[in-house]
Design a protein around this motif. Sequence first.
Motif, PDB file in Angstrom:
ATOM      1  N   ASN A 149       0.825  -1.211   0.000  1.00 24.60           N
ATOM      2  CA  ASN A 149       0.000   0.000   0.000  1.00 24.60           C
ATOM      3  C   ASN A 149       0.858   1.259   0.000  1.00 24.60           C
ATOM      4  O   ASN A 149       0.558   2.214  -0.725  1.00 24.60           O
ATOM      5  N   MET A 195       0.844   4.090  -2.919  1.00 17.75           N
ATOM      6  CA  MET A 195       0.564   5.509  -2.662  1.00 17.75           C
ATOM      7  C   MET A 195       1.649   6.388  -3.265  1.00 17.75           C
ATOM      8  O   MET A 195       1.362   7.442  -3.842  1.00 17.75           O
ATOM      9  N   GLN A 240       0.663  14.778  -3.185  1.00 18.55           N
ATOM     10  CA  GLN A 240      -0.185  13.691  -2.709  1.00 18.55           C
ATOM     11  C   GLN A 240      -1.045  13.132  -3.838  1.00 18.55           C
ATOM     12  O   GLN A 240      -1.430  13.877  -4.739  1.00 18.55           O
ATOM     13  N   LEU A 246       2.545   9.487   3.293  1.00 20.47           N
ATOM     14  CA  LEU A 246       2.082  10.746   2.705  1.00 20.47           C
ATOM     15  C   LEU A 246       2.808  11.950   3.292  1.00 20.47           C
ATOM     16  O   LEU A 246       3.038  12.944   2.602  1.00 20.47           O
ATOM     17  N   GLU A 271      -0.327   5.006   5.375  1.00 26.01           N
ATOM     18  CA  GLU A 271      -0.559   6.414   5.035  1.00 26.01           C
ATOM     19  C   GLU A 271       0.449   7.363   5.673  1.00 26.01           C
ATOM     20  O   GLU A 271       0.529   8.537   5.295  1.00 26.01           O
ATOM     21  N   PRO A 316      -5.734  12.400   1.469  1.00 27.99           N
ATOM     22  CA  PRO A 316      -4.659  13.218   2.056  1.00 27.99           C
ATOM     23  C   PRO A 316      -5.165  14.507   2.665  1.00 27.99           C
ATOM     24  O   PRO A 316      -6.178  15.015   2.349  1.00 27.99           O
ATOM     25  N   VAL A 353      -8.135   6.419   1.565  1.00 23.93           N
ATOM     26  CA  VAL A 353      -7.232   7.378   2.221  1.00 23.93           C
ATOM     27  C   VAL A 353      -7.342   8.689   1.457  1.00 23.93           C
ATOM     28  O   VAL A 353      -7.153   8.734   0.261  1.00 23.93           O
ATOM     29  N   LYS A 373      -6.809   1.548  -0.366  1.00 30.16           N
ATOM     30  CA  LYS A 373      -5.921   0.474   0.045  1.00 30.16           C
ATOM     31  C   LYS A 373      -6.454  -0.877  -0.433  1.00 30.16           C
ATOM     32  O   LYS A 373      -7.620  -0.999  -0.836  1.00 30.16           O
TER      33      LYS A 373
END
Length: 136
Positions: A20, A24, A122, A116, A113, A136, A134, A128
Amino acid sequence: MTGAFPITIYHNPECGTSRNALAMIEAAGYAPVIVDYRSAGWPGLLLNELLAAMGVRPREVMREKGTPAAELGLLDPSVSDEAIVEAMRMHPILVNRPIVVTPKGAKLCRPSEVVLSLLDRQPAQFTKEDGEIVRP
């Protein structure tokens, strides 16, 4: 885009949290250097340098579940930092994951997360593997 904002992720592709965090980073438009630390190991002083950059002691990033930590006696609070680091070098799986390094710093990204906070930009939104969204 990695050159302008270099990112390295010490990654375990079998770990959902690690996958994950990597996703991201990529969703934000970055192409990170991916190091499968389980096979690459922790050469030289790299592990010590990462611990210093994160401002943590080895025990704080030691993974217990699914590792030989208990069998090696590493769960005893009297075990020294040096002994834990040496065990992590011999058994890379003892290091929790993922660790991400960017110009903004280095962190153990659990939960994923946390990554981030290390990025300059972002992703608009991220879902996920488990379906959690998620923002930001």
